[in-house]
Design a protein around this motif. Structure first.
Motif, PDB file in Angstrom:
ATOM      1  N   GLN A  81     -10.777  20.585 -38.238  1.00 61.80           N
ATOM      2  CA  GLN A  81     -10.341  19.244 -38.622  1.00 61.80           C
ATOM      3  C   GLN A  81     -11.539  18.389 -39.036  1.00 61.80           C
ATOM      4  O   GLN A  81     -11.507  17.702 -40.059  1.00 61.80           O
ATOM      5  N   ARG A  84     -12.739  19.571 -42.395  1.00 61.82           N
ATOM      6  CA  ARG A  84     -11.909  19.094 -43.513  1.00 61.82           C
ATOM      7  C   ARG A  84     -12.193  17.631 -43.823  1.00 61.82           C
ATOM      8  O   ARG A  84     -12.264  17.236 -44.984  1.00 61.82           O
ATOM      9  N   GLU A  85     -12.380  16.815 -42.788  1.00 58.73           N
ATOM     10  CA  GLU A  85     -12.663  15.393 -42.996  1.00 58.73           C
ATOM     11  C   GLU A  85     -14.037  15.163 -43.597  1.00 58.73           C
ATOM     12  O   GLU A  85     -14.188  14.412 -44.563  1.00 58.73           O
ATOM     13  N   GLN A  86     -15.072  15.780 -43.020  1.00 58.06           N
ATOM     14  CA  GLN A  86     -16.456  15.518 -43.410  1.00 58.06           C
ATOM     15  C   GLN A  86     -16.877  16.239 -44.690  1.00 58.06           C
ATOM     16  O   GLN A  86     -17.682  15.713 -45.455  1.00 58.06           O
ATOM     17  N   GLN A  90     -10.624  15.414 -46.660  1.00 56.07           N
ATOM     18  CA  GLN A  90      -9.150  15.407 -46.489  1.00 56.07           C
ATOM     19  C   GLN A  90      -8.751  14.628 -45.278  1.00 56.07           C
ATOM     20  O   GLN A  90      -9.345  14.583 -44.282  1.00 56.07           O
TER      21      GLN A  90
END
Length: 90
Positions: A81, A84-86, A90
């Motif tokens: 997660q 995906r964010e960094q 997303q």
């Protein structure tokens, strides 16, 4: 003749030691590579497997650069997660 290497905008260092591998490191690296490829970021994001980082109790260990973000003491889904964010935004 090989193509000149590109300079990635981000690098993920992943501990490749036995304990980190046993705690899911290999599967996490594979998932990251698959997502990088699917996002078309193969030339922008590189994953480098490192030797032991001497943080075995906290593994698997991942470091996202240039943010200097160290991922440890997390489950596979938590690590992915953050990835995906960094990395993928997303």
């Amino acid at each position: 003749m090989s193509k000149y290497p590109t300079t990635p905008r981000q690098v993920i260092y992943a501990c490749g030691s036995g304990k980190c591998q046993k705690r899911g490191g290999k599967e996490i690296r594979k998932a990251m590579r698959d997502q990088i490829k699917a996002a078309g970021l193969k030339d922008e994001v590189e994953i480098i497997k490192t030797d032991c980082t001497d943080r075995c109790k906290h593994g698997p260990i991942f470091s996202i650069q240039p943010q200097n973000l160290w991922l440890h003491d997390m489950t596979e889904s938590q690590i992915l997660q953050v990835f995906r964010e960094q990395v993928l935004g997303q």
